[in-house]
Write a protein that holds these residues in place. Structure first.
Motif, mmCIF file in Angstrom:
data_model
loop_
_atom_site.group_PDB
_atom_site.id
_atom_site.type_symbol
_atom_site.label_atom_id
_atom_site.label_comp_id
_atom_site.label_asym_id
_atom_site.label_seq_id
_atom_site.Cartn_x
_atom_site.Cartn_y
_atom_site.Cartn_z
ATOM 1 N N PRO A 72 0.817 -1.221 0.000
ATOM 2 C CA PRO A 72 0.000 0.000 0.000
ATOM 3 C C PRO A 72 0.849 1.269 0.000
ATOM 4 O O PRO A 72 1.936 1.303 0.590
ATOM 5 C CB PRO A 72 -0.785 -0.126 1.303
ATOM 6 N N LEU A 73 0.352 2.294 -0.644
ATOM 7 C CA LEU A 73 0.927 3.638 -0.570
ATOM 8 C C LEU A 73 -0.218 4.608 -0.307
ATOM 9 O O LEU A 73 -1.270 4.526 -0.949
ATOM 10 C CB LEU A 73 1.643 4.036 -1.862
ATOM 11 N N TYR A 74 0.004 5.507 0.649
ATOM 12 C CA TYR A 74 -1.029 6.479 1.000
ATOM 13 C C TYR A 74 -0.451 7.882 0.910
ATOM 14 O O TYR A 74 0.678 8.136 1.341
ATOM 15 C CB TYR A 74 -1.558 6.228 2.410
ATOM 16 N N GLY A 75 -1.243 8.788 0.360
ATOM 17 C CA GLY A 75 -0.832 10.178 0.290
ATOM 18 C C GLY A 75 -2.005 11.092 0.556
ATOM 19 O O GLY A 75 -3.152 10.766 0.234
ATOM 20 N N ALA A 76 -1.728 12.267 1.169
ATOM 21 C CA ALA A 76 -2.783 13.241 1.456
ATOM 22 C C ALA A 76 -2.266 14.640 1.166
ATOM 23 O O ALA A 76 -1.197 15.031 1.663
ATOM 24 C CB ALA A 76 -3.240 13.121 2.900
ATOM 25 N N ILE A 77 -3.008 15.351 0.349
ATOM 26 C CA ILE A 77 -2.723 16.766 0.079
ATOM 27 C C ILE A 77 -3.874 17.536 0.705
ATOM 28 O O ILE A 77 -4.971 17.623 0.138
ATOM 29 C CB ILE A 77 -2.610 17.032 -1.434
ATOM 30 N N ASP A 78 -3.634 18.041 1.900
ATOM 31 C CA ASP A 78 -4.715 18.623 2.704
ATOM 32 C C ASP A 78 -4.636 20.148 2.651
ATOM 33 O O ASP A 78 -3.556 20.726 2.465
ATOM 34 C CB ASP A 78 -4.591 18.131 4.151
ATOM 35 N N ILE A 79 -5.776 20.790 2.834
ATOM 36 C CA ILE A 79 -5.811 22.253 2.883
ATOM 37 C C ILE A 79 -5.607 22.693 4.331
ATOM 38 O O ILE A 79 -6.365 22.306 5.224
ATOM 39 C CB ILE A 79 -7.144 22.791 2.327
ATOM 40 N N ARG A 80 -4.579 23.475 4.538
ATOM 41 C CA ARG A 80 -4.187 23.887 5.896
ATOM 42 C C ARG A 80 -5.292 24.733 6.537
ATOM 43 O O ARG A 80 -5.815 25.677 5.943
ATOM 44 C CB ARG A 80 -2.886 24.702 5.813
ATOM 45 N N ASN A 81 -5.643 24.384 7.767
ATOM 46 C CA ASN A 81 -6.627 25.136 8.562
ATOM 47 C C ASN A 81 -7.966 25.285 7.843
ATOM 48 O O ASN A 81 -8.633 26.319 7.948
ATOM 49 C CB ASN A 81 -6.083 26.521 8.938
ATOM 50 N N SER A 82 -8.359 24.282 7.097
ATOM 51 C CA SER A 82 -9.598 24.383 6.322
ATOM 52 C C SER A 82 -10.815 24.550 7.234
ATOM 53 O O SER A 82 -11.722 25.329 6.935
ATOM 54 C CB SER A 82 -9.774 23.146 5.438
ATOM 55 N N SER A 83 -10.837 23.857 8.368
ATOM 56 C CA SER A 83 -11.978 23.952 9.276
ATOM 57 C C SER A 83 -12.075 25.355 9.875
ATOM 58 O O SER A 83 -13.168 25.923 10.000
ATOM 59 C CB SER A 83 -11.854 22.916 10.397
ATOM 60 N N VAL A 84 -10.907 25.932 10.234
ATOM 61 C CA VAL A 84 -10.895 27.276 10.805
ATOM 62 C C VAL A 84 -11.366 28.296 9.774
ATOM 63 O O VAL A 84 -12.182 29.176 10.072
ATOM 64 C CB VAL A 84 -9.480 27.624 11.303
ATOM 65 N N GLU A 85 -10.859 28.177 8.547
ATOM 66 C CA GLU A 85 -11.242 29.117 7.500
ATOM 67 C C GLU A 85 -12.725 29.001 7.147
ATOM 68 O O GLU A 85 -13.392 29.997 6.869
ATOM 69 C CB GLU A 85 -10.392 28.889 6.249
ATOM 70 N N ARG A 86 -13.240 27.770 7.158
ATOM 71 C CA ARG A 86 -14.669 27.596 6.893
ATOM 72 C C ARG A 86 -15.495 28.266 7.989
ATOM 73 O O ARG A 86 -16.498 28.939 7.719
ATOM 74 C CB ARG A 86 -15.020 26.113 6.810
ATOM 75 N N SER A 87 -15.063 28.097 9.241
ATOM 76 C CA SER A 87 -15.778 28.714 10.361
ATOM 77 C C SER A 87 -15.743 30.234 10.270
ATOM 78 O O SER A 87 -16.752 30.907 10.534
ATOM 79 C CB SER A 87 -15.162 28.253 11.685
ATOM 80 N N HIS A 88 -14.604 30.804 9.867
ATOM 81 C CA HIS A 88 -14.505 32.269 9.713
ATOM 82 C C HIS A 88 -15.458 32.760 8.635
ATOM 83 O O HIS A 88 -16.090 33.812 8.779
ATOM 84 C CB HIS A 88 -13.074 32.665 9.363
ATOM 85 N N ALA A 89 -15.561 31.994 7.536
ATOM 86 C CA ALA A 89 -16.455 32.384 6.439
ATOM 87 C C ALA A 89 -17.904 32.359 6.894
ATOM 88 O O ALA A 89 -18.685 33.285 6.609
ATOM 89 C CB ALA A 89 -16.259 31.452 5.240
#
Length: 811
Positions: free
Chosen positions: A492-509
């Motif tokens: 298996p190989l696993y990779g993740a390209i995540d958006i930094r602080n996405s939950s915080v930014e969504r809450s601010h919006a």
């Protein structure tokens, strides 16, 4: 036997032949010396429009007088003799009574002998003399009587299943065509021909006959005034009758009288009609499956005209480019039937048989099937044991290889020969097309099962699902015995390209949009208070202002819930009531709801900007990974699965079980690991370049999880995705789910950071390989020089995790 006599009559009206020499009429059997007049049952004929008709031999004599001037001396003497004989029998020239005709049977035989060369032993030709445009014959050949009369020889047999309207159109078309030719100098541009099957009661064989109707000895006479053609229903552009009922009114048949006699000639058209039947089967709109094969076999049997034969017509189908013994298709063959039992050896016998056909894919008759031939061709032993004495095989193929096999078997030696093969030749392109459609139908069924029970698949694993789908078809959908799709010993190989602080930014919006929403509520309540005297509105205004102050600086999840409850359960229900019952407040409330119901209004601005930014980042990363995956897939087939969260995550599984036909080596695993590290750096560079165009300045983090031990995965039908199997392997899944927010041990710092790649591992032996990849990418100026060696905090159920972290050379 079908009611073919009436059919003959009906068909005869279709094909009106111009005058020609007597010896141009088809040959026929010598007729019986004694005949009687037979007509169709009156129940049908009374419903058909009729022209006045009488039997006469005057048109025949006139025809001879006209032709005698342009024929040879021998033919002229024959014509003179016939003319004298008929003129010497005035009662026969205009025979008012059928009995008079029967009394002159010798002269009738002389007439038909002059019309038809005597072929006493040939039963293929059939003829009769008939009253003009009537279902009534008065002189006929033996074979005509056998086919077209009922068993008691009382009636002509009318066509089975043909609607009365169709018979009416046939008859009227024939009469009007004659009328238009004689009186208007034109002919209709349509020639209807009904062809009906006749089943031999002794052999069960189906033959097809078309009746040719010869009108040269019929004379039409006019009894009234001809109508103008423009007033009738004949189209002068297409030369067709557009409206038969109008034609019968504007040009009634009572205007005409027909005298003379017609000649009916039945032609055996079994070969072209059998081919036409095959074409009609191919043009059916229903789904192609093996149900059409029985119809095709009947058509082939009629084509070759042999009743003592068995016919096999088997489509060859493939699973993963290998021919398989599919029961539904195999039951239509002859040789392969012997391998339909559950004996495991049958699959191997079938495989050898297919190998033989691929090498000897040429048509081959075995005219004399005996024990010696069985020793040479063992697969034929099954047929020989069941009484076969003659055999013919005709493999069909296209550019892709074998499509199927046509087989013929007979219990009589020397029945199937090269002549039989020649008779089959015209049908082979059509039969090949039919088998191709059957093969495509089989593949469609496989794909349908895969889509219904599994998911849209990648080519690398589709072969496995095809095997399981075929097994499902063979077991008739028995779920109790249904196999699962499992791949064992894959890396298996696993990779993740995540958006930094996405939950915080969504809450601010959301916070910014709700502040705007509450501001609009406050303004609406203030205006309503000035037009409606309702103290409750003041209470709402106070509560609204309290909620605004609560989220002025920051907003918790509880705040968001309270505000939504206030909007949905308190403010908006009151607004709706006022909108319906208070005219003076209606416009104010309408303005509010126009804003709320418009997804592009200012109360959704920040959430839309956030969603657009996330979507833009994910689309860019997804498009890049798809393109890269297509390229790396060519190195060694593997399973690649990506899915969206706040960013993009993906799983890769590679190993021998995913691609059994391609030898696996660990170098392919190393190659894809290097590709993963390189593609992570490139993905980070792509998202960094997007920053100037993003409405919200979001950045991405990159994470790789190393797992050097092979695992087993199985397909979960409920979730339609692959999942790991076994308790040890499940630990791998647990680690993946808990890494997104993991911190460096002893700090509050998150492992994943923008501009960096975090490589998580648990076994120190895995590090040297990745350090080599890092050095290589540093040399290519893709990564920066420094490498961090980090220990990670303990996670629930997971301990001892470590990580490498490298900076990406973004610029």
């Amino acid at each position: 036997m079908c009611n073919f006599i009436g059919v003959a009559a009906a068909l005869s009206f279709f094909s009106l032949k111009p005058a020609c020499m007597l010896d141009e009429i088809a040959p026929a059997l010598r007729p019986l010396r004694k005949s009687k007049t037979l007509t169709a049952e009156p129940g049908i004929t009374q419903m058909l429009p009729m022209v006045e008709s009488k039997i006469s031999f005057v048109p025949f004599v006139n025809y001879l007088n006209e032709k005698r001037k342009s024929v040879s001396d021998t033919q002229e003497r024959l014509y003179d003799y016939l003319i004298k004989r008929f003129e010497s029998e005035p009662s026969l020239l205009n025979a008012r009574d059928a009995e008079i005709i029967h009394q002159h049977s010798e002269l009738m035989e002389l007439l038909t002998t002059s019309l038809f060369p005597v072929v006493a032993s040939d039963h293929r030709h059939i003829f009769a003399l008939a009253a003009p445009y009537r279902f009534s014959v008065f002189y006929y050949s033996d074979y005509f009587r056998e086919i077209f009369f009922d068993s008691e020889e009382k009636h002509l047999l009318l066509p089975d299943g043909v609607p009365i309207d169709e018979l009416k159109a046939i008859q009227c078309n024939a009469i009007y065509n004659h009328v238009l030719q004689k009186f208007y100098g034109m002919k209709l541009n349509e020639s209807r021909e009904l062809v009906y099957p006749v089943t031999d009661p002794n052999t069960g064989m189906i033959r097809y006959f078309r009746i040719r109707y010869d009108i040269r000895f019929i004379d039409l006479k006019l009894k009234g005034t001809l109508p103008l053609l423009k007033d009738c229903a004949v189209c002068m552009n297409s030369f067709r009758i557009l409206d038969l009922e109008k034609q019968l009114v504007t040009m009634p048949l009572e205007l005409f009288e027909a005298e003379g006699f017609a000649v009916w000639i039945a032609e055996d058209v079994t070969v072209p009609e059998s081919l036409e039947l095959i074409k009609k089967i191919l043009l059916r709109e229903d789904n192609y499956d093996t149900s059409i094969i029985d119809d095709l076999k009947k058509a082939v049997k009629a084509l070759i005209g042999l009743h003592d034969i068995q016919i096999g017509l088997m489509p060859f189908v493939k699973i993963n480019n290998q021919f398989v013994l599919d029961d539904e298709n195999a039951r239509h063959g002859l040789v392969v039937k012997q391998w339909l039992s559950d004996d495991p050896a049958n699959a191997e016998y079938f495989k050898m048989y297919m190998g033989f056909l691929q090498e000897m894919a040429t048509p081959m008759p075995v005219s004399n099937l005996d024990e010696k031939m069985v020793q040479v061709a063992p697969p034929l032993a099954y047929l020989f044991a069941n009484g076969a004495k003659s055999y013919l095989m005709y493999p069909m193929q296209n550019s892709d290889g074998l499509l199927g096999l046509l087989e013929l078997s007979s219990t009589t030696s020397n029945t199937l020969t090269l002549q039989t093969m020649a008779m089959l030749e015209p049908a082979m392109p059509l039969l090949s097309l039919a088998l191709l459609k059957c093969r495509d139908s089989f593949q469609y069924k496989i794909e349908k099962i895969i889509k219904e029970k599994f998911t849209a698949l990648q080519q690398s694993v589709e072969w496995k699902f095809e095997e399981v789908a075929w097994d499902h078809l063979r077991r008739n959908g028995n779920n109790e015995e249904e196999k699962n799709v499992v791949f064992e010993n894959v890396f298996p190989l696993y990779g993740a390209i995540d958006i930094r602080n996405s939950s915080v930014e969504r809450s601010h919006a959301i916070q910014k949009d709700l502040k705007e929403h509450l501001l609009i509520i406050d303004d609406t309540l203030h205006q309503l208070n000035s037009v409606v005297q309702l103290p409750l509105l003041e209470g709402l205004e106070f509560k609204n202002q309290t909620l605004r102050k609560a989220i002025e600086e920051h907003m918790t999840a509880e705040d968001e819930i309270r505000i939504n409850e206030f909007l949905n359960q308190e403010a908006e229900p009151i607004f709706t009531h006022l909108q319906k019952n208070e005219k003076q407040s209606c416009e104010l409330v309408d303005d509010y709801f126009n804003i709320v119901n418009n997804n592009n209004s200012r109360i959704y601005r920040y959430r839309q900007e956030y969603e657009e930014t996330v979507s833009k980042i994910n689309e860019a990363v997804s498009a890049f990974l798809e393109k890269e995956e297509e390229r790396i897939q060519r190195s060694y087939p593997h399973y690649f699965e990506k899915y969206r969260t706040d960013g993009i995550e993906y799983n890769i599984y590679i190993g021998q079980s995913i691609s059994p036909n391609n030898p696996f080596n660990l170098l392919y695993l190393k190659n894809i690991r290097l590709w993963q590290l390189t593609s992570m750096a490139e993905a980070a560079r792509i998202t960094h370049l997007l920053l100037p165009s993003l409405k919200v300045p979001l950045q991405t983090t990159q994470l790789i999880l190393i797992h050097s031990q092979p695992i087993s995965i199985s397909f979960r039908k409920d979730e339609r995705k692959f999942d790991v199997e076994g308790s040890y392997n499940i630990r791998y899944e647990v680690i993946k789910k808990r890494l997104d927010k993991v911190r460096i041990k002893g700090t509050e710092e998150r492992l994943t950071q923008p501009g960096k790649i975090a490589i998580v591992y648990s076994n120190q032996k895995e590090v040297p390989e990745y350090l080599e990849y890092i050095e290589f990418l540093k040399n290519k100026n893709i990564l920066k020089p420094d490498v961090e060696f980090l220990e990670l905090e303990e996670l629930q159920g997971v301990t001892g995790m470590k990580a490498l972290r490298v900076d990406i050379n973004i610029v």
